[in-house]
Write a protein that holds these residues in place. Structure first.
Motif, mmCIF file in Angstrom:
data_model
loop_
_atom_site.group_PDB
_atom_site.id
_atom_site.type_symbol
_atom_site.label_atom_id
_atom_site.label_comp_id
_atom_site.label_asym_id
_atom_site.label_seq_id
_atom_site.Cartn_x
_atom_site.Cartn_y
_atom_site.Cartn_z
ATOM 1 N N UNK A 160 0.817 -1.217 0.000
ATOM 2 C CA UNK A 160 0.000 0.000 0.000
ATOM 3 C C UNK A 160 0.853 1.269 0.000
ATOM 4 N N UNK A 161 2.150 1.143 0.259
ATOM 5 C CA UNK A 161 3.025 2.306 0.270
ATOM 6 C C UNK A 161 3.804 2.476 -1.039
ATOM 7 N N UNK A 162 3.580 1.608 -2.016
ATOM 8 C CA UNK A 162 4.310 1.682 -3.283
ATOM 9 C C UNK A 162 3.695 2.760 -4.179
ATOM 10 N N UNK A 163 4.476 3.734 -4.652
ATOM 11 C CA UNK A 163 3.938 4.755 -5.559
ATOM 12 C C UNK A 163 3.348 4.126 -6.818
ATOM 13 N N UNK A 164 2.285 4.730 -7.321
ATOM 14 C CA UNK A 164 1.567 4.176 -8.477
ATOM 15 C C UNK A 164 2.421 4.152 -9.733
ATOM 16 N N UNK A 165 3.481 4.960 -9.797
ATOM 17 C CA UNK A 165 4.317 5.027 -10.997
ATOM 18 C C UNK A 165 5.292 3.854 -11.109
ATOM 19 N N UNK A 166 5.381 3.008 -10.077
ATOM 20 C CA UNK A 166 6.353 1.921 -10.069
ATOM 21 C C UNK A 166 5.691 0.591 -10.418
ATOM 22 N N UNK A 167 6.486 -0.318 -10.977
ATOM 23 C CA UNK A 167 6.061 -1.704 -11.133
ATOM 24 C C UNK A 167 6.287 -2.427 -9.811
ATOM 25 N N UNK A 168 5.414 -3.376 -9.479
ATOM 26 C CA UNK A 168 5.592 -4.088 -8.216
ATOM 27 C C UNK A 168 5.186 -5.540 -8.349
ATOM 28 N N UNK A 269 -9.263 -9.399 16.869
ATOM 29 C CA UNK A 269 -10.042 -8.953 15.729
ATOM 30 C C UNK A 269 -9.314 -9.360 14.452
ATOM 31 N N UNK A 270 -10.070 -9.473 13.396
ATOM 32 C CA UNK A 270 -9.498 -9.874 12.105
ATOM 33 C C UNK A 270 -8.932 -8.643 11.404
ATOM 34 N N UNK A 271 -7.655 -8.723 11.012
ATOM 35 C CA UNK A 271 -7.014 -7.609 10.305
ATOM 36 C C UNK A 271 -6.299 -8.158 9.069
ATOM 37 N N UNK A 272 -6.174 -7.352 8.033
ATOM 38 C CA UNK A 272 -5.458 -7.807 6.833
ATOM 39 C C UNK A 272 -4.001 -8.120 7.141
ATOM 40 N N UNK A 273 -3.465 -9.120 6.452
ATOM 41 C CA UNK A 273 -2.054 -9.454 6.602
ATOM 42 C C UNK A 273 -1.194 -8.360 5.977
ATOM 43 N N UNK A 274 0.030 -8.259 6.447
ATOM 44 C CA UNK A 274 0.998 -7.348 5.837
ATOM 45 C C UNK A 274 1.414 -7.919 4.488
ATOM 46 N N UNK A 275 1.180 -7.163 3.434
ATOM 47 C CA UNK A 275 1.466 -7.586 2.061
ATOM 48 C C UNK A 275 2.787 -6.959 1.624
ATOM 49 N N UNK A 276 3.861 -7.737 1.710
ATOM 50 C CA UNK A 276 5.183 -7.229 1.350
ATOM 51 C C UNK A 276 5.439 -7.418 -0.145
ATOM 52 N N UNK A 277 5.968 -6.385 -0.773
ATOM 53 C CA UNK A 277 6.203 -6.405 -2.215
ATOM 54 C C UNK A 277 7.588 -5.874 -2.549
ATOM 55 N N UNK A 278 8.006 -6.179 -3.759
ATOM 56 C CA UNK A 278 9.169 -5.542 -4.374
ATOM 57 C C UNK A 278 8.651 -4.552 -5.397
ATOM 58 N N UNK A 279 9.306 -3.402 -5.530
ATOM 59 C CA UNK A 279 8.899 -2.405 -6.518
ATOM 60 C C UNK A 279 10.132 -1.819 -7.190
ATOM 61 N N UNK A 280 9.981 -1.484 -8.470
ATOM 62 C CA UNK A 280 11.090 -0.943 -9.254
ATOM 63 C C UNK A 280 10.516 -0.023 -10.331
ATOM 64 N N UNK A 281 11.372 0.821 -10.885
ATOM 65 C CA UNK A 281 10.924 1.728 -11.937
ATOM 66 C C UNK A 281 10.732 0.946 -13.233
#
Length: 306
Positions: A160-168, A269-281
């Motif tokens: 959720x913190x990856x800028x929209x301009x990057x591929x992930x 309580x039920x919470x979403x899992x942390x979704x870890x990603x790689x991102x690059x230009x």
């Protein structure tokens, strides 16, 4: 001095073949040219370099290279090989044992340890002396520009913190658990929502905010909690927990490293899992070195428990 701007590249390719074959007819056959066309190219090359380059052999078989031609042969071959490598459709394979490359990687300490620690071990064990990894803390406002300028090669962190301009590419899902010190006065019984909210909490926040991910989840149920401490780094939390009666909700894989100091519990309580990603230009999509690095992260993450 020869002005390279006035030289046709095919003419230099022809010279390379002529110097190797030392025979106009054989050179013409290799380049799929007629013998008269090859002779015409040799004439142009002689005018260009102001040298005969190739002269008939005394035996009548083939030709001999002049001293000027012999000087040209090795650097010409090297230059054409480098040019061919630069324009080839497929990038040359990346070899970590011989590469001269520094990868600049942005990520907080939690994401780096969960995703990059196995890669650090591989680089330390099998990488050559020219292969280096430089880790830095992301600056959200600067991140997109830094990656566009090539100052950062790879971002590791929450999707959720990856800028929209990057591929992930998503890599790992990690559940959250609450942690407290061994011997905490609360005891080790299961949590309910009331007791969770009544406890005093630490949050990890890069900007000093006391409102974090779990507060968003609680707000959806009309609840709040008491947050006393905000820290910028995950690794500051375990020693603070061990020295106080505060609690903190953190990714389970991070907490595994502190089993001897902390007790952990399922959340009430039920919470979403942390979704870890790689991102690059996007411009780095076909970068062979960066692709190798991404593949190492993905391979090391496969089969990781949550």
């Amino acid at each position: 001095m020869l002005d390279i701007r006035g030289v046709d590249l095919p003419l230099l390719v022809s010279l390379d073949v002529l110097l190797e074959e030392k025979h106009v007819t054989r050179a013409a056959a290799r380049l799929h040219l007629s013998q008269p066309a090859m002779s015409a190219q040799l004439a142009r090359l002689r005018a260009l370099f102001d040298d005969a380059l190739l002269v008939p052999a005394d035996s009548g078989r083939g030709m001999l290279a002049t001293p000027r031609a012999l000087q040209l042969q090795a650097p010409l071959r090297t230059a054409l090989a480098m040019l061919g490598q630069a324009v080839r459709r497929d990038a040359p394979p990346f070899d970590p044992r011989t590469a001269e490359r520094t990868f600049h990687i942005a990520g907080n300490d939690n994401a780096v340890l969960m995703l990059m620690l196995p890669v650090v071990q591989q680089v330390a064990a099998f990488g050559g002396p020219g292969l280096k990894l430089a880790f830095r803390t992301p600056e959200p406002a600067q991140l997109a520009g830094q990656m566009e300028r090539g100052e950062i090669d790879l971002l590791v962190g929450g999707s959720r913190f990856v800028p929209a301009t990057l591929d992930k590419s998503p890599v790992l899902l990690v559940e959250h658990r609450m942690a407290q010190r061994k011997g905490h006065p609360r005891g080790t019984g299961p949590l309910d929502l009331d007791s969770y909210c009544a406890l005093r909490h630490i949050v990890v926040s890069t900007n000093g905010s006391f409102h974090a991910f779990m507060d968003e989840q609680l707000a959806q149920q009309g609840r709040t909690r008491s947050v006393l401490i905000a820290v910028a780094q995950y690794n500051l939390v375990p020693p603070m927990l061990a020295a106080t009666d505060l609690v903190c909700t953190l990714p389970s894989r991070f907490l595994e490293r502190f089993e001897g100091q902390l007790d952990t519990f399922d959340l009430p309580l039920s919470v979403p899992a942390l979704d870890l990603s790689l991102a690059w230009h996007p411009r780095s999509e076909h970068d062979a070195g960066l692709r190798w690095l991404r593949e190492q992260v993905v391979a090391s993450s496969q089969g990781m428990p949550q």
